[in-house]
Design a protein around this motif. Sequence first.
Motif, PDB file in Angstrom:
ATOM      1  N   ARG A  34       0.833  -1.208   0.000  1.00 15.14           N
ATOM      2  CA  ARG A  34       0.000   0.000   0.000  1.00 15.14           C
ATOM      3  C   ARG A  34       0.867   1.258   0.000  1.00 15.14           C
ATOM      4  NH1 ARG A  34      -5.122   1.240   4.084  1.00 15.14           N
ATOM      5  NH2 ARG A  34      -5.760   3.194   3.085  1.00 15.14           N
ATOM      6  N   PHE A  35       1.958   1.238   0.751  1.00 19.35           N
ATOM      7  CA  PHE A  35       2.855   2.389   0.831  1.00 19.35           C
ATOM      8  C   PHE A  35       3.581   2.625  -0.498  1.00 19.35           C
ATOM      9  CE2 PHE A  35       7.148   4.060   1.641  1.00 19.35           C
ATOM     10  CZ  PHE A  35       6.819   5.291   2.208  1.00 19.35           C
ATOM     11  N   VAL A  36       4.060   1.550  -1.102  1.00 19.31           N
ATOM     12  CA  VAL A  36       4.869   1.680  -2.319  1.00 19.31           C
ATOM     13  C   VAL A  36       4.001   1.912  -3.559  1.00 19.31           C
ATOM     14  CG1 VAL A  36       6.450   0.464  -3.874  1.00 19.31           C
ATOM     15  CG2 VAL A  36       6.762   0.308  -1.393  1.00 19.31           C
ATOM     16  N   LEU A  37       2.946   1.130  -3.712  1.00 22.13           N
ATOM     17  CA  LEU A  37       2.156   1.168  -4.942  1.00 22.13           C
ATOM     18  C   LEU A  37       1.015   2.178  -4.910  1.00 22.13           C
ATOM     19  CD1 LEU A  37       1.935  -2.669  -5.649  1.00 22.13           C
ATOM     20  CD2 LEU A  37       3.500  -1.011  -6.675  1.00 22.13           C
ATOM     21  N   LYS A  38       0.508   2.495  -3.729  1.00 20.96           N
ATOM     22  CA  LYS A  38      -0.641   3.396  -3.552  1.00 20.96           C
ATOM     23  C   LYS A  38      -1.922   2.703  -4.042  1.00 20.96           C
ATOM     24  CE  LYS A  38       2.503   6.335  -2.336  1.00 20.96           C
ATOM     25  NZ  LYS A  38       2.899   6.405  -0.918  1.00 20.96           N
ATOM     26  N   MET A  39      -3.051   3.387  -3.792  1.00 20.01           N
ATOM     27  CA  MET A  39      -4.352   2.828  -4.117  1.00 20.01           C
ATOM     28  C   MET A  39      -4.838   3.305  -5.476  1.00 20.01           C
ATOM     29  SD  MET A  39      -4.807   1.045  -1.446  1.00 20.01           S
ATOM     30  CE  MET A  39      -6.441   0.469  -1.891  1.00 20.01           C
ATOM     31  N   LEU A  40      -5.684   2.486  -6.097  1.00 23.56           N
ATOM     32  CA  LEU A  40      -6.341   2.900  -7.331  1.00 23.56           C
ATOM     33  C   LEU A  40      -7.320   4.029  -7.032  1.00 23.56           C
ATOM     34  CD1 LEU A  40      -7.175  -0.598  -8.889  1.00 23.56           C
ATOM     35  CD2 LEU A  40      -5.543   1.066  -9.794  1.00 23.56           C
ATOM     36  N   PRO A  41      -7.587   4.910  -7.991  1.00 17.21           N
ATOM     37  CA  PRO A  41      -8.539   6.004  -7.772  1.00 17.21           C
ATOM     38  C   PRO A  41      -9.909   5.484  -7.345  1.00 17.21           C
ATOM     39  CG  PRO A  41      -7.337   6.310  -9.832  1.00 17.21           C
ATOM     40  CD  PRO A  41      -6.992   4.942  -9.345  1.00 17.21           C
ATOM     41  N   GLY A  42     -10.450   6.079  -6.295  1.00 19.48           N
ATOM     42  CA  GLY A  42     -11.771   5.696  -5.817  1.00 19.48           C
ATOM     43  C   GLY A  42     -11.786   4.542  -4.841  1.00 19.48           C
ATOM     44  N   ILE A  43     -10.651   3.888  -4.637  1.00 17.17           N
ATOM     45  CA  ILE A  43     -10.559   2.774  -3.691  1.00 17.17           C
ATOM     46  C   ILE A  43      -9.845   3.262  -2.436  1.00 17.17           C
ATOM     47  CG2 ILE A  43      -9.719   0.437  -3.286  1.00 17.17           C
ATOM     48  CD1 ILE A  43     -11.871   0.573  -5.410  1.00 17.17           C
TER      49      ILE A  43
ATOM     50  N   TYR B 219      -6.167 -23.627  -4.716  1.00 20.20           N
ATOM     51  CA  TYR B 219      -6.771 -22.301  -4.591  1.00 20.20           C
ATOM     52  C   TYR B 219      -5.839 -21.335  -3.859  1.00 20.20           C
ATOM     53  CZ  TYR B 219     -10.740 -25.179  -5.859  1.00 20.20           C
ATOM     54  OH  TYR B 219     -11.569 -26.056  -6.514  1.00 20.20           O
ATOM     55  N   ASN B 220      -4.569 -21.715  -3.769  1.00 22.24           N
ATOM     56  CA  ASN B 220      -3.597 -20.852  -3.095  1.00 22.24           C
ATOM     57  C   ASN B 220      -3.326 -19.611  -3.941  1.00 22.24           C
ATOM     58  OD1 ASN B 220      -1.543 -20.215  -1.081  1.00 22.24           O
ATOM     59  ND2 ASN B 220      -0.055 -20.681  -2.673  1.00 22.24           N
ATOM     60  N   GLY B 221      -3.228 -18.479  -3.268  1.00 20.53           N
ATOM     61  CA  GLY B 221      -2.962 -17.224  -3.962  1.00 20.53           C
ATOM     62  C   GLY B 221      -4.080 -16.233  -3.747  1.00 20.53           C
ATOM     63  N   ALA B 222      -3.962 -15.425  -2.688  1.00 22.74           N
ATOM     64  CA  ALA B 222      -4.964 -14.398  -2.388  1.00 22.74           C
ATOM     65  C   ALA B 222      -4.488 -13.065  -2.956  1.00 22.74           C
ATOM     66  CB  ALA B 222      -5.183 -14.293  -0.879  1.00 22.74           C
ATOM     67  N   THR B 223      -5.364 -12.395  -3.666  1.00 22.82           N
ATOM     68  CA  THR B 223      -5.015 -11.138  -4.321  1.00 22.82           C
ATOM     69  C   THR B 223      -5.262  -9.953  -3.401  1.00 22.82           C
ATOM     70  OG1 THR B 223      -5.679 -12.099  -6.430  1.00 22.82           O
ATOM     71  CG2 THR B 223      -5.462  -9.717  -6.351  1.00 22.82           C
ATOM     72  N   LEU B 224      -4.303  -9.023  -3.371  1.00 21.59           N
ATOM     73  CA  LEU B 224      -4.488  -7.770  -2.641  1.00 21.59           C
ATOM     74  C   LEU B 224      -5.089  -6.769  -3.618  1.00 21.59           C
ATOM     75  CD1 LEU B 224      -2.610  -9.352  -0.776  1.00 21.59           C
ATOM     76  CD2 LEU B 224      -1.356  -7.241  -0.331  1.00 21.59           C
ATOM     77  N   LEU B 225      -6.409  -6.742  -3.683  1.00 21.42           N
ATOM     78  CA  LEU B 225      -7.105  -5.917  -4.657  1.00 21.42           C
ATOM     79  C   LEU B 225      -7.152  -4.455  -4.238  1.00 21.42           C
ATOM     80  CD1 LEU B 225     -10.191  -8.045  -5.739  1.00 21.42           C
ATOM     81  CD2 LEU B 225      -8.189  -7.465  -7.111  1.00 21.42           C
ATOM     82  N   GLY B 226      -7.124  -3.565  -5.226  1.00 19.21           N
ATOM     83  CA  GLY B 226      -7.256  -2.134  -4.978  1.00 19.21           C
ATOM     84  C   GLY B 226      -5.959  -1.371  -5.111  1.00 19.21           C
ATOM     85  N   LEU B 227      -4.854  -2.069  -5.290  1.00 16.76           N
ATOM     86  CA  LEU B 227      -3.548  -1.432  -5.414  1.00 16.76           C
ATOM     87  C   LEU B 227      -3.257  -1.092  -6.873  1.00 16.76           C
ATOM     88  CD1 LEU B 227      -1.617  -3.951  -3.153  1.00 16.76           C
ATOM     89  CD2 LEU B 227      -2.259  -1.620  -2.498  1.00 16.76           C
ATOM     90  N   ARG B 228      -2.293  -0.186  -7.073  1.00 14.45           N
ATOM     91  CA  ARG B 228      -1.855   0.163  -8.432  1.00 14.45           C
ATOM     92  C   ARG B 228      -0.802  -0.850  -8.904  1.00 14.45           C
ATOM     93  NH1 ARG B 228      -2.870   5.698 -10.022  1.00 14.45           N
ATOM     94  NH2 ARG B 228      -3.829   6.901  -8.337  1.00 14.45           N
ATOM     95  N   GLY B 229      -1.141  -2.087  -8.867  1.00  9.96           N
ATOM     96  CA  GLY B 229      -0.234  -3.151  -9.255  1.00  9.96           C
ATOM     97  C   GLY B 229      -0.733  -4.466  -8.693  1.00  9.96           C
ATOM     98  N   VAL B 230      -0.372  -5.564  -9.333  1.00 10.51           N
ATOM     99  CA  VAL B 230      -0.832  -6.883  -8.902  1.00 10.51           C
ATOM    100  C   VAL B 230       0.094  -7.422  -7.816  1.00 10.51           C
ATOM    101  CG1 VAL B 230      -1.212  -9.272  -9.609  1.00 10.51           C
ATOM    102  CG2 VAL B 230      -1.856  -7.397 -11.141  1.00 10.51           C
ATOM    103  N   VAL B 231      -0.486  -7.739  -6.665  1.00 14.22           N
ATOM    104  CA  VAL B 231       0.245  -8.361  -5.566  1.00 14.22           C
ATOM    105  C   VAL B 231      -0.560  -9.565  -5.097  1.00 14.22           C
ATOM    106  CG1 VAL B 231       1.184  -8.096  -3.244  1.00 14.22           C
ATOM    107  CG2 VAL B 231       1.254  -6.159  -4.842  1.00 14.22           C
TER     108      VAL B 231
END
Length: 340
Positions: free
Chosen positions: A117-126, A285-297
């Motif tokens: 969150r610190f490095v990539l920041k959030m997408l607009p509106g999220i 089903y391993n692999g939880a996405t951190l949605l809302g960031l300006r990049g895929v994590v």
Amino acid sequence: MTNDVTVAIDAMGGDHGPVVTVAAALKCLARDPSLNIVLVGLQDALEAQLRAHHAKPDPRLRIHPATEVVGMDESPALAMRNNKDSSMRVAINLVKTGEAGACVSAGNTGALMATARFVLKMLPGIERPAIASELPTIKGRTFVLDLGANVDCTPEHLLQFGIMGAMLVSALDQRDAPSVGLLNIGEEEIKGNETVKQAAELLRKSGLNFYGNIEGDDIYKGTTDVVVCDGFVGNVALKTSEGLAKMISTMLREEFTRNIFTRLAGLVALPVLRAFKKRVDPRRYNGATLLGLRGVVVKSHGGADRYAFEHAIEQAAREVRNNVQQRISEKMAILQKDAA
């Protein structure tokens, strides 16, 4: 849709570190000719694992050195502030600079969330990132979010989770209008606390394919493609499911080994049991996405083995190829325009 994807792997993260991450990376590269991987971590340790696997030089695989490792029990705030050359931080930085399209880590969840969150920041509106993961259902799979990133949520946060989840499913499954359900204690509109009731109203007006309130048993029925809840409820539901799966597995093993007759029955039923185990195997089903960031994590389970970590890498590559972030941004822009 771009086929070539570069994934940066926090190769030191998780309970097993390079023993698992390097092996999984090599398997994924062998399967996917359009995949590129950057192994981030302690160079000596990574080179030792590559030698152990007799890995040949490959232009699609390289090591990016990092001198620090974030501990699994380390404070997220301290990890973000002090470990600026950690394998986790460096891997996320590669996403920020565009050298990688995604980051995968099995490391400390809190540190990964805070750093990303610190490095990539959030997408607009999220306003907040959410942890989303797929779970098996009778009909196939469903995506649930949030699974623990946000314990306390506003109705607006739950709306944003619904949008992000819908866009994720739409991208990965090529579906125009995936259904979204709001996890509640009953299907009726009068059920639930005020936050959930207000969130339901926002979701109805959002333009999403909102099914309405769903109950806990609807998750595994596959009633909706997306299940929305706050992180407290989501994490409890997830851990309860994991405990139930272990209990069923243990009980079946006990019953089939009770005596000579049940052992024989077990041998007859072995093909069915193996098929069932494969179908509900949590490693798939391993692999939880951190949605809302300006990049895929993508966050892998800390105890993931090679097979499970492969799925996390593949999940990250799919999200990049299907432009999940762009879809979320476009949907948020439409909603903000309509609200203006």
